[in-house]
Design an enzyme around this catalytic site. Structure first.
Site, PDB file in Angstrom:
ATOM      1  N   HIS A 155       0.833  -1.220   0.000  1.00 18.07           N
ATOM      2  CA  HIS A 155       0.000   0.000   0.000  1.00 18.07           C
ATOM      3  C   HIS A 155       0.863   1.264   0.000  1.00 18.07           C
ATOM      4  O   HIS A 155       0.462   2.293   0.530  1.00 18.07           O
ATOM      5  CB  HIS A 155      -0.944   0.057   1.207  1.00 18.07           C
ATOM      6  CG  HIS A 155      -1.700  -1.212   1.443  1.00 18.07           C
ATOM      7  ND1 HIS A 155      -2.920  -1.479   0.859  1.00 18.07           N
ATOM      8  CD2 HIS A 155      -1.391  -2.324   2.182  1.00 18.07           C
ATOM      9  CE1 HIS A 155      -3.345  -2.676   1.249  1.00 18.07           C
ATOM     10  NE2 HIS A 155      -2.420  -3.227   2.037  1.00 18.07           N
ATOM     11  N   SER A 276      14.942  20.866 -16.724  1.00 21.00           N
ATOM     12  CA  SER A 276      13.756  21.683 -16.950  1.00 21.00           C
ATOM     13  C   SER A 276      14.184  22.981 -17.614  1.00 21.00           C
ATOM     14  O   SER A 276      15.274  23.488 -17.359  1.00 21.00           O
ATOM     15  CB  SER A 276      13.096  21.976 -15.603  1.00 21.00           C
ATOM     16  OG  SER A 276      12.368  23.177 -15.673  1.00 21.00           O
ATOM     17  N   LYS A 282      16.277  21.076 -11.528  1.00 15.96           N
ATOM     18  CA  LYS A 282      15.572  19.830 -11.852  1.00 15.96           C
ATOM     19  C   LYS A 282      16.429  18.803 -12.583  1.00 15.96           C
ATOM     20  O   LYS A 282      17.232  19.139 -13.434  1.00 15.96           O
ATOM     21  CB  LYS A 282      14.336  20.128 -12.717  1.00 15.96           C
ATOM     22  CG  LYS A 282      13.207  20.803 -12.001  1.00 15.96           C
ATOM     23  CD  LYS A 282      12.589  19.978 -10.881  1.00 15.96           C
ATOM     24  CE  LYS A 282      11.773  18.816 -11.400  1.00 15.96           C
ATOM     25  NZ  LYS A 282      10.554  19.226 -12.092  1.00 15.96           N
ATOM     26  N   GLU A 289       9.437   7.772 -17.508  1.00 17.54           N
ATOM     27  CA  GLU A 289       8.074   8.274 -17.713  1.00 17.54           C
ATOM     28  C   GLU A 289       7.593   7.925 -19.123  1.00 17.54           C
ATOM     29  O   GLU A 289       6.431   7.573 -19.335  1.00 17.54           O
ATOM     30  CB  GLU A 289       8.024   9.784 -17.486  1.00 17.54           C
ATOM     31  CG  GLU A 289       8.226  10.149 -16.019  1.00 17.54           C
ATOM     32  CD  GLU A 289       8.453  11.635 -15.814  1.00 17.54           C
ATOM     33  OE1 GLU A 289       7.774  12.446 -16.471  1.00 17.54           O
ATOM     34  OE2 GLU A 289       9.330  11.998 -15.009  1.00 17.54           O
TER      35      GLU A 289
END
Ligand code: ARG
Length: 456
Positions: A155, A276, A282, A289
């Site tokens: 979980h 970024s 970043k 992804e």
């Protein structure tokens, strides 16, 4: 140029021609198409259906065409109806009547079914190689981090201590199954429909076993209607590829989490991360992804194929021309994902100190504490309750099970003694988990060996 001129009085409408044509996506099968034609012509000659002179012209012509397409000296006509039409037309341009004899006792329906099986057979081998490479990288990393303690989650909550090596090896198991599934589907696909002709076989005295063998098939498809109607192998392969993507996507999702400042369990190499345009700090895990995103695309290919085949009457229907874009895209996508994922993973740095820090919080040794009481004769359910009370006490005080005094332990359950501290020590928690398939470092090393053996 069409192969079916005779009964038509008009040229095909231009837009209809474009709509009908598959050349933009089936030309990648030119080698398989030519290999299939050479096997077919050789068989025709061996049965006395075409002459030895015709065969030698056909073989020479087809080999030249193959070579010229490969080296770029022959451009495939984008207006041709499909690759089969183009190759036959080009051959006939070069060798005349002998070229026109090639299509004796054959149809494009069995021809395309052969081509696609041959093409996909190569694709399966490439994906198998890439999976083998990926499993190898996972095994190496698992060996390196066999003793790196980290929290295991259920979980998304810290649950029990495991090792990073153990976590990685779970993916090796999935990918080994993927390899099995892929080889299994490829094996089932490896039967030749060549010679099924349009749908009803032929009155010529052909030898389908001969062409099947020449093309490396296990045998010939046994029903001519099935031979030209069947695309089960596309569905099976797209299912296997979807499962592979699902595995890569879960792995990607975990890497994305592990890269975040909240976890910081791993760091991706700069060569496999992006920045970024506005936020100078970043470092983004774009590759993972994209893999996660492209999973949906492969699922889409599977649904395309399943839907395309649903309700199609036997035998060939033009709907089936839609098989290629979907199954090619699924293979292309899986291959590019693997090709990028493998070096990204092999250069990924693990940060075991951070993993251990996370493992030290969250009471992931609570089960071990309860198990210790069980060892003292307390029934597990009572031991569970007592440990739960200790955890609640720790949460109130902002402390850990390791830091509670023995007095406090004893207040909750008389059976506690000094020994509990050793039992709940994180390393001991992990080292003791030697049950089959468990996370103990010695198990991990054993599993690495087993995975390497199976991955050969
Ligand atoms: N381009 C077609 C395909 O990919 C080849 C088979 C054509 N057969 C036919 N009868 N029109 O499916």
């Amino acid at each position: 140029m069409q192969l079916w001129k005779g009964r038509f009085k008009k040229e095909l409408d231009e837009k209809t021609n474009d709509f009908n044509s598959s050349i933009s996506f089936d030309s990648r099968m030119y080698k398989q198409d030519i290999d299939g034609s050479i096997a077919h012509a050789t068989m025709l000659q061996s049965r006395g259906i075409i002459s030895a002179e015709d065969l030698s012209l056909i073989v020479k012509g087809l080999n030249e065409i193959k070579k010229e397409i490969t080296d770029g000296t022959l451009t495939i006509d984008p207006n041709a109806e499909d690759i089969h039409t183009f190759v036959e037309g080009e051959l006939t341009k070069r060798i005349g009547d002998a070229g026109k004899r090639l299509h004796t006792a054959r149809s494009r329906n069995d021809q395309v079914a052969v081509d696609i099986r041959l093409y996909l057979r190569d694709e399966c081998n490439e994906v198998l190689k890439l999976l083998t490479e990926l499993i190898g990288v996972i095994a190496d990393k698992a060996e390196k981090y066999a003793a790196a303690v980290m929290p295991g989650y259920t979980h998304m909550q810290r649950a029990q201590p495991i090792t990073f090596g153990h976590h990685l090896l779970a993916y090796a198991e999935m990918l080994l199954r993927d390899k099995d599934r892929l080889s299994d589907a490829a094996e089932r696909m490896n039967y030749s429909p060549l010679g099924c002709c349009a749908l009803a076989g032929t009155t010529y005295d052909t030898d389908r076993e001969m062409t099947a063998e020449a093309l490396g098939f296990n045998g010939a498809v046994q029903n001519s209607l099935d031979g030209v109607s069947d695309r089960d192998f596309c569905l099976e392969l797209a299912s296997v590829l979807s499962i592979i993507m699902m595995h890569l996507s879960r792995f990607s999702e975990e890497i994305i989490l592990w890269c975040s400042w909240e976890f910081k369990f791993v760091e991706l190499d700069d060569a496999f991360s992006t920045g970024s345009s506005i936020m100078p700090q970043k470092k983004n895990p774009d590759i993972t992804e994209l893999v996660r995103g492209k999973t949906g695309r492969v699922y889409g290919d599977l649904i395309t194929l399943l839907t395309m085949m649903k309700g199609l009457p036997l035998a060939y229907n033009k709907d089936m021309q839609e098989d290629k874009e979907a199954i090619f895209d699924a293979f292309d996508t899986v291959k590019i994902c693997l090709v990028t994922f493998i070096p990204m993973l092999s250069t990924m740095k693990a940060l075991p100190d951070n993993m251990r820090r996370a493992a030290a919080e969250g009471f992931i040794n609570a089960t071990d504490c309860a198990d210790w009481l069980v060892g003292k004769g307390i029934p597990f359910r009572d031991a569970y309750k007592a440990t739960g009370e200790l955890v609640a006490l720790c949460i109130d005080r902002g402390t850990t099970l390791e830091e509670l005094s023995l007095d406090e332990y004893k207040k909750v359950c008389e059976a506690f003694d000094e020994g509990v501290y050793e039992k709940i020590n994180l390393d001991n928690c992990v080292n003791g988990r030697t049950s089959l398939g468990g996370p103990a470092p010695e198990n991990v090393l054993g599993q690495v060996k087993r995975v390497r053996e199976l991955n050969k």
